[in-house]
Motif scaffolding. Structure first.
Motif, PDB file in Angstrom:
ATOM      1  N   LYS A   6     -58.889 -61.684 -34.006  1.00 50.18           N
ATOM      2  CA  LYS A   6     -60.192 -62.351 -34.064  1.00 50.18           C
ATOM      3  C   LYS A   6     -60.979 -61.839 -35.259  1.00 50.18           C
ATOM      4  CE  LYS A   6     -62.605 -59.080 -31.136  1.00 50.18           C
ATOM      5  NZ  LYS A   6     -63.631 -58.879 -30.180  1.00 50.18           N
ATOM      6  N   ARG A   7     -62.015 -62.557 -35.607  1.00 46.52           N
ATOM      7  CA  ARG A   7     -62.892 -62.150 -36.703  1.00 46.52           C
ATOM      8  C   ARG A   7     -63.706 -60.937 -36.278  1.00 46.52           C
ATOM      9  NH1 ARG A   7     -61.266 -64.358 -41.261  1.00 46.52           N
ATOM     10  NH2 ARG A   7     -60.965 -66.582 -41.091  1.00 46.52           N
ATOM     11  N   VAL A   8     -63.991 -60.079 -37.257  1.00 46.26           N
ATOM     12  CA  VAL A   8     -64.777 -58.888 -36.951  1.00 46.26           C
ATOM     13  C   VAL A   8     -66.231 -59.105 -37.327  1.00 46.26           C
ATOM     14  CG1 VAL A   8     -62.804 -57.366 -37.271  1.00 46.26           C
ATOM     15  CG2 VAL A   8     -64.364 -57.764 -39.165  1.00 46.26           C
ATOM     16  N   ILE A  97     -67.463 -51.796 -37.856  1.00 45.28           N
ATOM     17  CA  ILE A  97     -67.103 -52.985 -37.090  1.00 45.28           C
ATOM     18  C   ILE A  97     -67.498 -52.740 -35.635  1.00 45.28           C
ATOM     19  CG2 ILE A  97     -65.185 -54.395 -36.266  1.00 45.28           C
ATOM     20  CD1 ILE A  97     -63.594 -53.332 -38.709  1.00 45.28           C
ATOM     21  N   ARG A  98     -68.089 -53.752 -35.003  1.00 46.04           N
ATOM     22  CA  ARG A  98     -68.415 -53.644 -33.579  1.00 46.04           C
ATOM     23  C   ARG A  98     -67.120 -53.605 -32.766  1.00 46.04           C
ATOM     24  NH1 ARG A  98     -72.826 -54.424 -30.921  1.00 46.04           N
ATOM     25  NH2 ARG A  98     -73.825 -55.658 -32.548  1.00 46.04           N
ATOM     26  N   GLU A 134     -58.833 -46.808 -46.184  1.00 47.55           N
ATOM     27  CA  GLU A 134     -59.280 -46.779 -47.580  1.00 47.55           C
ATOM     28  C   GLU A 134     -58.173 -47.111 -48.579  1.00 47.55           C
ATOM     29  OE1 GLU A 134     -61.953 -43.958 -50.498  1.00 47.55           O
ATOM     30  OE2 GLU A 134     -60.930 -43.031 -48.810  1.00 47.55           O
ATOM     31  N   GLU A 135     -56.989 -46.577 -48.399  1.00 45.84           N
ATOM     32  CA  GLU A 135     -55.914 -46.811 -49.365  1.00 45.84           C
ATOM     33  C   GLU A 135     -55.535 -48.288 -49.439  1.00 45.84           C
ATOM     34  OE1 GLU A 135     -51.281 -45.634 -49.926  1.00 45.84           O
ATOM     35  OE2 GLU A 135     -52.640 -44.019 -49.322  1.00 45.84           O
ATOM     36  N   GLN A 136     -55.504 -48.950 -48.303  1.00 48.40           N
ATOM     37  CA  GLN A 136     -55.068 -50.351 -48.285  1.00 48.40           C
ATOM     38  C   GLN A 136     -56.196 -51.351 -48.522  1.00 48.40           C
ATOM     39  OE1 GLN A 136     -52.240 -51.559 -45.310  1.00 48.40           O
ATOM     40  NE2 GLN A 136     -51.676 -49.427 -44.943  1.00 48.40           N
ATOM     41  N   THR A 137     -57.449 -50.987 -48.183  1.00 47.81           N
ATOM     42  CA  THR A 137     -58.540 -51.961 -48.298  1.00 47.81           C
ATOM     43  C   THR A 137     -59.591 -51.576 -49.328  1.00 47.81           C
ATOM     44  OG1 THR A 137     -59.932 -50.938 -46.603  1.00 47.81           O
ATOM     45  CG2 THR A 137     -58.279 -52.542 -45.847  1.00 47.81           C
ATOM     46  N   GLY A 138     -59.574 -50.330 -49.795  1.00 44.55           N
ATOM     47  CA  GLY A 138     -60.565 -49.876 -50.758  1.00 44.55           C
ATOM     48  C   GLY A 138     -61.811 -49.300 -50.131  1.00 44.55           C
ATOM     49  N   VAL A 139     -61.912 -49.351 -48.786  1.00 43.17           N
ATOM     50  CA  VAL A 139     -63.083 -48.822 -48.085  1.00 43.17           C
ATOM     51  C   VAL A 139     -62.649 -48.256 -46.728  1.00 43.17           C
ATOM     52  CG1 VAL A 139     -63.736 -50.988 -46.946  1.00 43.17           C
ATOM     53  CG2 VAL A 139     -65.505 -49.316 -47.496  1.00 43.17           C
ATOM     54  N   ILE A 140     -63.389 -47.293 -46.250  1.00 47.63           N
ATOM     55  CA  ILE A 140     -63.162 -46.770 -44.904  1.00 47.63           C
ATOM     56  C   ILE A 140     -63.854 -47.709 -43.926  1.00 47.63           C
ATOM     57  CG2 ILE A 140     -63.698 -44.880 -43.296  1.00 47.63           C
ATOM     58  CD1 ILE A 140     -63.642 -43.008 -45.787  1.00 47.63           C
ATOM     59  N   PHE A 141     -63.164 -48.069 -42.850  1.00 53.46           N
ATOM     60  CA  PHE A 141     -63.784 -48.828 -41.770  1.00 53.46           C
ATOM     61  C   PHE A 141     -64.001 -47.904 -40.588  1.00 53.46           C
ATOM     62  CE2 PHE A 141     -62.318 -52.451 -44.178  1.00 53.46           C
ATOM     63  CZ  PHE A 141     -63.324 -53.379 -43.957  1.00 53.46           C
ATOM     64  N   GLU A 142     -65.102 -48.141 -39.893  1.00 48.06           N
ATOM     65  CA  GLU A 142     -65.450 -47.382 -38.695  1.00 48.06           C
ATOM     66  C   GLU A 142     -65.565 -48.368 -37.536  1.00 48.06           C
ATOM     67  OE1 GLU A 142     -68.968 -44.382 -37.073  1.00 48.06           O
ATOM     68  OE2 GLU A 142     -69.432 -45.797 -38.676  1.00 48.06           O
ATOM     69  N   LEU A 143     -65.073 -47.978 -36.393  1.00 46.74           N
ATOM     70  CA  LEU A 143     -65.286 -48.736 -35.158  1.00 46.74           C
ATOM     71  C   LEU A 143     -66.464 -48.114 -34.435  1.00 46.74           C
ATOM     72  CD1 LEU A 143     -61.592 -48.870 -33.924  1.00 46.74           C
ATOM     73  CD2 LEU A 143     -62.879 -50.750 -34.983  1.00 46.74           C
ATOM     74  N   ILE A 144     -67.380 -48.955 -33.928  1.00 47.14           N
ATOM     75  CA  ILE A 144     -68.530 -48.464 -33.168  1.00 47.14           C
ATOM     76  C   ILE A 144     -68.652 -49.257 -31.882  1.00 47.14           C
ATOM     77  CG2 ILE A 144     -71.042 -48.214 -33.070  1.00 47.14           C
ATOM     78  CD1 ILE A 144     -71.092 -47.848 -36.053  1.00 47.14           C
ATOM     79  N   GLU A 145     -68.710 -48.550 -30.766  1.00 47.74           N
ATOM     80  CA  GLU A 145     -68.992 -49.149 -29.469  1.00 47.74           C
ATOM     81  C   GLU A 145     -70.330 -48.611 -29.009  1.00 47.74           C
ATOM     82  OE1 GLU A 145     -67.601 -48.652 -24.890  1.00 47.74           O
ATOM     83  OE2 GLU A 145     -65.972 -48.712 -26.361  1.00 47.74           O
ATOM     84  N   TRP A 146     -71.360 -49.469 -29.060  1.00 50.96           N
ATOM     85  CA  TRP A 146     -72.699 -49.084 -28.626  1.00 50.96           C
ATOM     86  C   TRP A 146     -72.905 -49.493 -27.182  1.00 50.96           C
ATOM     87  CZ3 TRP A 146     -74.292 -50.947 -33.894  1.00 50.96           C
ATOM     88  CH2 TRP A 146     -74.849 -49.917 -34.636  1.00 50.96           C
ATOM     89  N   LYS A 147     -73.594 -48.652 -26.464  1.00 51.08           N
ATOM     90  CA  LYS A 147     -74.047 -49.006 -25.121  1.00 51.08           C
ATOM     91  C   LYS A 147     -75.473 -49.529 -25.270  1.00 51.08           C
ATOM     92  CE  LYS A 147     -70.367 -47.383 -23.208  1.00 51.08           C
ATOM     93  NZ  LYS A 147     -69.316 -48.239 -22.826  1.00 51.08           N
ATOM     94  N   GLU A 148     -75.679 -50.766 -24.931  1.00 50.46           N
ATOM     95  CA  GLU A 148     -77.015 -51.363 -25.048  1.00 50.46           C
ATOM     96  C   GLU A 148     -77.953 -50.752 -24.015  1.00 50.46           C
ATOM     97  OE1 GLU A 148     -77.770 -53.353 -27.551  1.00 50.46           O
ATOM     98  OE2 GLU A 148     -75.690 -53.404 -28.237  1.00 50.46           O
ATOM     99  N   PRO A 149     -79.197 -50.394 -24.426  1.00 49.18           N
ATOM    100  CA  PRO A 149     -80.142 -49.789 -23.476  1.00 49.18           C
ATOM    101  C   PRO A 149     -80.610 -50.793 -22.434  1.00 49.18           C
ATOM    102  CG  PRO A 149     -81.100 -49.963 -25.691  1.00 49.18           C
ATOM    103  CD  PRO A 149     -79.707 -50.490 -25.751  1.00 49.18           C
TER     104      PRO A 149
END
Length: 149
Positions: A6-8, A97-98, A134-149
């Protein structure tokens, strides 16, 4: 390598800085991004390259439209921030990325050939994991899972 199912959604841009407060002031005054919330989060379950880690950081968070801007300043311990700074200096560090489900998202990224290089959480608030993209895309990606208040 497995194709994404799916799209990010990019939710954050991370900038590595020497001094969070100084950079936050400049961004607000010169660019109009801010105000920044500055904190030293009490992260738990920290890892670095798959091993338990201990480190501290100061961060600044502000919204710029729908995107969150995160400023990161390492304070102590070894981190990917220090590794990045020694290779490239300071500046744009990652795009986040969410993740609706962190464990599933990490599993999906591993299936695509990307491993976690640093991770942690603030229980009940947020889980985060940087990936070795980073090596394959040129940037570091981070995954973030937020708990909504």
């Amino acid at each position: 390598m497995q194709k994404p199912s799916k799209r990010v959604e990019i939710i954050q841009v991370g900038i590595l800085v020497r001094d969070v407060e100084e950079t936050a002031r400049k961004l607000e005054k010169l660019v109009g991004i801010g105000p920044f919330q500055i904190l030293e989060p009490e992260n738990r379950d920290l890892t670095l390259h798959g091993r338990p880690a201990r480190f501290k950081m100061r961060i600044g968070l502000a919204k710029a439209g729908p995107i969150q801007i995160e400023l990161m300043q390492p304070l102590s311990g070894e981190t990917i921030y220090d590794e990045f700074a020694s290779r490239k200096g300071y500046g744009l560090h990652h795009l986040a990325i969410r993740a609706e489900n962190m464990e599933q998202s990490v599993s999906d990224m591993k299936a695509r050939g990307f491993n976690v290089i640093q991770s942690g959480n603030r229980p009940g608030v947020v889980k985060w994991a940087y990936l070795d993209t980073e090596e394959q895309t040129g940037v570091i990606f981070e995954l973030i899972e937020w708990k909504e208040p």
